[in-house]
Every structure is written in structure tokens, then in C-alpha cells.
Design a protein around this motif. Sequence first.
Motif, PDB file in Angstrom:
ATOM      1  N   ILE A 103       0.844  -1.196   0.000  1.00 40.45           N
ATOM      2  CA  ILE A 103       0.000   0.000   0.000  1.00 40.45           C
ATOM      3  C   ILE A 103       0.879   1.246   0.000  1.00 40.45           C
ATOM      4  CG2 ILE A 103      -1.632   1.355   1.382  1.00 40.45           C
ATOM      5  CD1 ILE A 103      -2.846  -1.391   2.268  1.00 40.45           C
ATOM      6  N   GLY A 104       1.899   1.265   0.842  1.00 43.33           N
ATOM      7  CA  GLY A 104       2.811   2.407   0.894  1.00 43.33           C
ATOM      8  C   GLY A 104       3.486   2.669  -0.436  1.00 43.33           C
ATOM      9  N   HIS A 105       3.924   1.607  -1.096  1.00 47.75           N
ATOM     10  CA  HIS A 105       4.574   1.778  -2.408  1.00 47.75           C
ATOM     11  C   HIS A 105       3.579   2.191  -3.481  1.00 47.75           C
ATOM     12  CE1 HIS A 105       8.661   0.839  -1.428  1.00 47.75           C
ATOM     13  NE2 HIS A 105       8.288  -0.250  -0.789  1.00 47.75           N
ATOM     14  N   LYS A 106       2.345   1.743  -3.346  1.00 44.22           N
ATOM     15  CA  LYS A 106       1.299   2.166  -4.304  1.00 44.22           C
ATOM     16  C   LYS A 106       1.080   3.671  -4.183  1.00 44.22           C
ATOM     17  CE  LYS A 106      -2.152   1.140  -7.127  1.00 44.22           C
ATOM     18  NZ  LYS A 106      -1.917   0.726  -8.486  1.00 44.22           N
ATOM     19  N   VAL A 107       0.995   4.168  -2.955  1.00 41.12           N
ATOM     20  CA  VAL A 107       0.839   5.605  -2.719  1.00 41.12           C
ATOM     21  C   VAL A 107       2.072   6.347  -3.221  1.00 41.12           C
ATOM     22  CG1 VAL A 107       0.694   7.369  -0.908  1.00 41.12           C
ATOM     23  CG2 VAL A 107      -0.768   5.346  -0.796  1.00 41.12           C
ATOM     24  N   GLU A 108       3.245   5.773  -2.982  1.00 36.51           N
ATOM     25  CA  GLU A 108       4.511   6.385  -3.416  1.00 36.51           C
ATOM     26  C   GLU A 108       4.554   6.506  -4.933  1.00 36.51           C
ATOM     27  OE1 GLU A 108       8.311   7.957  -2.950  1.00 36.51           O
ATOM     28  OE2 GLU A 108       7.434   6.966  -1.221  1.00 36.51           O
ATOM     29  N   GLY A 109       3.997   5.488  -5.613  1.00 36.08           N
ATOM     30  CA  GLY A 109       4.054   5.485  -7.073  1.00 36.08           C
ATOM     31  C   GLY A 109       5.366   4.935  -7.600  1.00 36.08           C
ATOM     32  N   LYS A 110       6.205   4.437  -6.701  1.00 33.08           N
ATOM     33  CA  LYS A 110       7.488   3.863  -7.100  1.00 33.08           C
ATOM     34  C   LYS A 110       7.793   2.715  -6.154  1.00 33.08           C
ATOM     35  CE  LYS A 110      12.193   5.057  -8.281  1.00 33.08           C
ATOM     36  NZ  LYS A 110      13.224   6.057  -8.302  1.00 33.08           N
ATOM     37  N   LYS A 111       8.041   1.566  -6.746  1.00 32.22           N
ATOM     38  CA  LYS A 111       8.309   0.375  -5.963  1.00 32.22           C
ATOM     39  C   LYS A 111       9.625  -0.230  -6.418  1.00 32.22           C
ATOM     40  CE  LYS A 111       6.526  -4.243  -5.101  1.00 32.22           C
ATOM     41  NZ  LYS A 111       7.873  -4.730  -5.064  1.00 32.22           N
ATOM     42  N   PRO A 112      10.461  -0.648  -5.450  1.00 33.47           N
ATOM     43  CA  PRO A 112      11.692  -1.340  -5.852  1.00 33.47           C
ATOM     44  C   PRO A 112      11.342  -2.654  -6.549  1.00 33.47           C
ATOM     45  CG  PRO A 112      11.665  -0.900  -3.468  1.00 33.47           C
ATOM     46  CD  PRO A 112      10.331  -0.529  -4.016  1.00 33.47           C
ATOM     47  N   SER A 113      12.258  -3.147  -7.368  1.00 30.20           N
ATOM     48  CA  SER A 113      12.045  -4.446  -8.002  1.00 30.20           C
ATOM     49  C   SER A 113      11.995  -5.526  -6.932  1.00 30.20           C
ATOM     50  CB  SER A 113      13.184  -4.753  -8.982  1.00 30.20           C
ATOM     51  OG  SER A 113      14.369  -5.061  -8.263  1.00 30.20           O
ATOM     52  N   PHE A 114      11.497  -6.698  -7.296  1.00 34.26           N
ATOM     53  CA  PHE A 114      11.407  -7.811  -6.353  1.00 34.26           C
ATOM     54  C   PHE A 114      12.773  -8.137  -5.765  1.00 34.26           C
ATOM     55  CE2 PHE A 114      11.763 -12.395  -5.575  1.00 34.26           C
ATOM     56  CZ  PHE A 114      10.832 -12.526  -4.560  1.00 34.26           C
ATOM     57  N   PHE A 115      13.800  -8.167  -6.622  1.00 41.92           N
ATOM     58  CA  PHE A 115      15.138  -8.522  -6.150  1.00 41.92           C
ATOM     59  C   PHE A 115      15.706  -7.439  -5.238  1.00 41.92           C
ATOM     60  CE2 PHE A 115      14.757 -11.149 -10.005  1.00 41.92           C
ATOM     61  CZ  PHE A 115      14.883 -12.393  -9.391  1.00 41.92           C
ATOM     62  N   ASP A 116      15.415  -6.169  -5.539  1.00 42.71           N
ATOM     63  CA  ASP A 116      15.832  -5.092  -4.639  1.00 42.71           C
ATOM     64  C   ASP A 116      15.088  -5.209  -3.311  1.00 42.71           C
ATOM     65  OD1 ASP A 116      17.745  -3.913  -6.249  1.00 42.71           O
ATOM     66  OD2 ASP A 116      16.379  -2.398  -7.068  1.00 42.71           O
ATOM     67  N   ASP A 117      13.795  -5.577  -3.351  1.00 43.42           N
ATOM     68  CA  ASP A 117      13.029  -5.766  -2.124  1.00 43.42           C
ATOM     69  C   ASP A 117      13.681  -6.825  -1.236  1.00 43.42           C
ATOM     70  OD1 ASP A 117      10.979  -3.987  -1.799  1.00 43.42           O
ATOM     71  OD2 ASP A 117       9.422  -5.291  -2.600  1.00 43.42           O
ATOM     72  N   ILE A 118      14.117  -7.918  -1.825  1.00 45.50           N
ATOM     73  CA  ILE A 118      14.768  -8.987  -1.065  1.00 45.50           C
ATOM     74  C   ILE A 118      16.065  -8.469  -0.451  1.00 45.50           C
ATOM     75  CG2 ILE A 118      15.841 -11.271  -1.216  1.00 45.50           C
ATOM     76  CD1 ILE A 118      12.745 -11.257  -1.416  1.00 45.50           C
ATOM     77  N   LYS A 119      16.885  -7.798  -1.257  1.00 48.47           N
ATOM     78  CA  LYS A 119      18.153  -7.253  -0.762  1.00 48.47           C
ATOM     79  C   LYS A 119      17.891  -6.195   0.308  1.00 48.47           C
ATOM     80  CE  LYS A 119      20.440  -4.676  -3.567  1.00 48.47           C
ATOM     81  NZ  LYS A 119      21.249  -4.156  -4.650  1.00 48.47           N
ATOM     82  N   PHE A 120      16.840  -5.431   0.125  1.00 43.07           N
ATOM     83  CA  PHE A 120      16.541  -4.345   1.045  1.00 43.07           C
ATOM     84  C   PHE A 120      15.933  -4.829   2.365  1.00 43.07           C
ATOM     85  CE2 PHE A 120      16.188  -0.939  -2.507  1.00 43.07           C
ATOM     86  CZ  PHE A 120      17.566  -0.750  -2.467  1.00 43.07           C
ATOM     87  N   LEU A 121      15.659  -6.140   2.488  1.00 43.79           N
ATOM     88  CA  LEU A 121      15.191  -6.666   3.766  1.00 43.79           C
ATOM     89  C   LEU A 121      16.186  -6.348   4.877  1.00 43.79           C
ATOM     90  CD1 LEU A 121      13.627 -10.156   2.973  1.00 43.79           C
ATOM     91  CD2 LEU A 121      12.468  -8.173   3.934  1.00 43.79           C
TER      92      LEU A 121
END
Length: 140
Positions: A103-121
Motif C-alpha cells: 500500500i505504501g509503495h502504491k501511494v509512493e508510485g514507485k516500488k523497488p524491483s522484487f530482487f531489490d526488495d529482497i536485498k533491502f530486507l
Amino acid sequence: MRPIDDLFERYGESHRNPFNKRVHWICVPLITFSLLGLLWAASPWLALGFALFALAYYIKLSLPIALGMLLVAGTMLAILSQMPAVLAVSLTIFVLAWIGQFIGHKVEGKKPSFFDDIKFLLVGPAWLLGFIYRRYRIAY
């Protein structure tokens, strides 16, 4: 630029919207806690091993951040060691916190890629800790 500053900058690129930032202040610690909880449910040793792996990563980036994350992870593991129904609670928190992230990324309008999401954990909790350090003028 230091590697930690580069990671924080890249992480921050998709976390500029004030609503999304507030969501992350809630959801990132919950995701961290629930991930440790899921690992704890499989084996406390697995959770501890993951925490030590993460600690080694943080030490490579910044000793002050590593010390802060050691305190955070230690507190979370202590709570998990006393918590009944770790699997059910952790799974519920994990799913709800990720919904919040989406939801936060939807509001932001920009979401990291799936692989960046994993790394960004691993980066997300340190990014939040970096804000706390800057607020209290703690060098990292």
C-alpha cells in the motif's frame, strides 16, 4: 560515498512520500520481527544464524549501525523466545506488514524491483536506524 550511504540513498529513492515513510516505520520493524519469528518457528538456531549473518553484513557497512541492530535483533529474539504460537503470530504479522508495504509503495508510485526488495530486507531496518542516529547526532 561510503557503501552504507549509497545503500541508504538507493533505498530512499522509493521512500520519499510522507505516507509511505510512516508505513515503513511501522511495517519494516514488523517484517524484521516476523521474519525472525518464522525462522525461530523452524529452529531457534536458524533465527540466531540469520541474525548473526545480518550482523556480519552490518559490521561490513558500519560498526555503529551493527551495534544498534544487535540491540534490536537481540530484543526481538528475546521476545520471540518467550512468545507462544510463534509461527501463527509471525505469519500473520508478516502477511499484514507486507500488505502495508505494498500500500505504501502504491501511494509512493514507485516500488523497488522484487530482487531489490529482497536485498533491502536487511537495508530497511538499518535505514530507519540511520534516521534515529542522525536525529541524535550519532555518527554511523
